[in-house]
Design a protein around this motif. Sequence first.
Motif, PDB file in Angstrom:
ATOM      1  N   ASN A 106     -10.699   1.897  -6.916  1.00 35.60           N
ATOM      2  CA  ASN A 106     -11.375   3.035  -6.407  1.00 35.60           C
ATOM      3  C   ASN A 106     -10.847   4.122  -7.177  1.00 35.60           C
ATOM      4  O   ASN A 106     -10.245   5.221  -6.951  1.00 35.60           O
ATOM      5  CB  ASN A 106     -10.917   3.758  -5.170  1.00 35.60           C
ATOM      6  N   GLY A 107     -10.592   3.175  -8.616  1.00 34.87           N
ATOM      7  CA  GLY A 107      -9.653   3.923 -10.031  1.00 34.87           C
ATOM      8  C   GLY A 107      -9.599   3.173 -11.006  1.00 34.87           C
ATOM      9  O   GLY A 107      -9.674   1.899 -10.837  1.00 34.87           O
ATOM     10  N   VAL A 124       0.551  -1.073  -0.111  1.00 30.98           N
ATOM     11  CA  VAL A 124       0.171  -0.119   0.197  1.00 30.98           C
ATOM     12  C   VAL A 124       0.923   1.422   0.016  1.00 30.98           C
ATOM     13  O   VAL A 124       1.636   1.191   0.908  1.00 30.98           O
ATOM     14  CB  VAL A 124      -0.744   0.061   1.303  1.00 30.98           C
ATOM     15  N   LEU A 125       0.691   2.526  -0.828  1.00 32.94           N
ATOM     16  CA  LEU A 125       1.491   3.169  -0.191  1.00 32.94           C
ATOM     17  C   LEU A 125       0.418   4.714  -0.696  1.00 32.94           C
ATOM     18  O   LEU A 125      -0.831   4.552  -0.797  1.00 32.94           O
ATOM     19  CB  LEU A 125       2.669   3.665  -1.966  1.00 32.94           C
ATOM     20  N   PHE A 126       0.844   6.096  -0.806  1.00 34.86           N
ATOM     21  CA  PHE A 126      -0.442   7.218  -1.131  1.00 34.86           C
ATOM     22  C   PHE A 126       0.448   7.995  -2.585  1.00 34.86           C
ATOM     23  O   PHE A 126       1.624   7.802  -2.385  1.00 34.86           O
ATOM     24  CB  PHE A 126      -0.474   8.360   0.284  1.00 34.86           C
ATOM     25  N   VAL A 152      -2.664   0.350  -4.436  1.00 37.10           N
ATOM     26  CA  VAL A 152      -1.344  -0.592  -4.031  1.00 37.10           C
ATOM     27  C   VAL A 152      -0.849  -1.016  -5.554  1.00 37.10           C
ATOM     28  O   VAL A 152      -1.216  -0.596  -6.973  1.00 37.10           O
ATOM     29  CB  VAL A 152      -2.511  -2.258  -3.570  1.00 37.10           C
ATOM     30  N   GLN A 153       0.519  -1.651  -4.833  1.00 38.95           N
ATOM     31  CA  GLN A 153       0.892  -1.683  -6.026  1.00 38.95           C
ATOM     32  C   GLN A 153       1.839  -3.051  -6.339  1.00 38.95           C
ATOM     33  O   GLN A 153       2.489  -3.383  -5.203  1.00 38.95           O
ATOM     34  CB  GLN A 153       1.883  -0.797  -6.991  1.00 38.95           C
ATOM     35  N   LEU A 174       2.774  -2.538 -11.725  1.00 42.86           N
ATOM     36  CA  LEU A 174       1.154  -2.064 -11.499  1.00 42.86           C
ATOM     37  C   LEU A 174       0.408  -1.560 -10.290  1.00 42.86           C
ATOM     38  O   LEU A 174       0.767  -2.247  -9.177  1.00 42.86           O
ATOM     39  CB  LEU A 174       0.826  -3.675 -11.841  1.00 42.86           C
ATOM     40  N   ARG A 175      -0.424  -1.178 -10.637  1.00 43.23           N
ATOM     41  CA  ARG A 175      -1.062  -0.418  -9.514  1.00 43.23           C
ATOM     42  C   ARG A 175      -2.593  -0.321  -9.581  1.00 43.23           C
ATOM     43  O   ARG A 175      -3.129   0.256 -11.092  1.00 43.23           O
ATOM     44  CB  ARG A 175      -0.378   1.303  -9.256  1.00 43.23           C
ATOM     45  N   GLN A 176      -3.083  -0.314  -8.257  1.00 39.13           N
ATOM     46  CA  GLN A 176      -4.615   0.143  -8.356  1.00 39.13           C
ATOM     47  C   GLN A 176      -5.314   0.942  -7.266  1.00 39.13           C
ATOM     48  O   GLN A 176      -4.783   0.965  -6.468  1.00 39.13           O
ATOM     49  CB  GLN A 176      -4.591  -1.155  -7.916  1.00 39.13           C
ATOM     50  N   PRO A 177      -5.843   2.071  -8.030  1.00 39.86           N
ATOM     51  CA  PRO A 177      -5.913   2.675  -6.767  1.00 39.86           C
ATOM     52  C   PRO A 177      -6.983   2.207  -5.974  1.00 39.86           C
ATOM     53  O   PRO A 177      -7.707   1.117  -6.395  1.00 39.86           O
ATOM     54  CB  PRO A 177      -6.605   4.044  -7.292  1.00 39.86           C
TER      55      PRO A 177
END
Length: 205
Positions: free
Chosen positions: A177-178, A22-24, A147-148, A200-203
């Motif tokens: 969320n995106g 998890v990251l911001f 998350v990525q 690979l990233r997913q909001p």
Amino acid sequence: MTKLDLTKVHRELYAAGKKPQVLFVPAGHYLSINGKGDPDGTVFAESVQALYTAAYSIKAGYKKTGQDFTVCKLEGIWWVANEENIKHYLEAMNVPREEWYWQLLIRMPDFVVNTTAQQLIQEAYLKKGTAYLKKVSLAAQVEGKSVQVMHNGPYATEPATIQLLIDFMEQQGLKKNGRHHEIYLSDPRKTAPEKLRTILRQPVK
């Protein structure tokens, strides 16, 4: 002259491990071009070329004023029609590639402003005549909590890595969320498929 490198300023955005984390993701602004179709098709290739032409034209323009920077990695956001009815990106991958929508991005420094960027893009268009340059704009991007994970290998094997993200989100009680986001750390024109590195990233929320 000091050259700004956003991949070093925001290291966490351009690095990922084999396990999802998890990251911001802070808000930023990006050169952007939207399109639809197979990523192996002509429209996609010409859009990528136009985006890089715009990025390097802006870099050259700002360098003359003493504000030099390194052009960031290519990024892509992917989606399909009626995505609100799709639970996970793996389902979207079953849609024919000709029906994929995408937004290609290159992050810009905060000192790049829209009026100057558009002027430099217009100058590049008049010089090179690349029609797709007219579709390039400076756009804000806000993702926040995400998350990525790192995907190593060809793009065709991404589903297995995406499944890692899905499993992690379910374990953590997170929901998308995106749109699906990819950061291309390798140049596919110069890198063997098995050596490609893609974040690979997913909001999420």
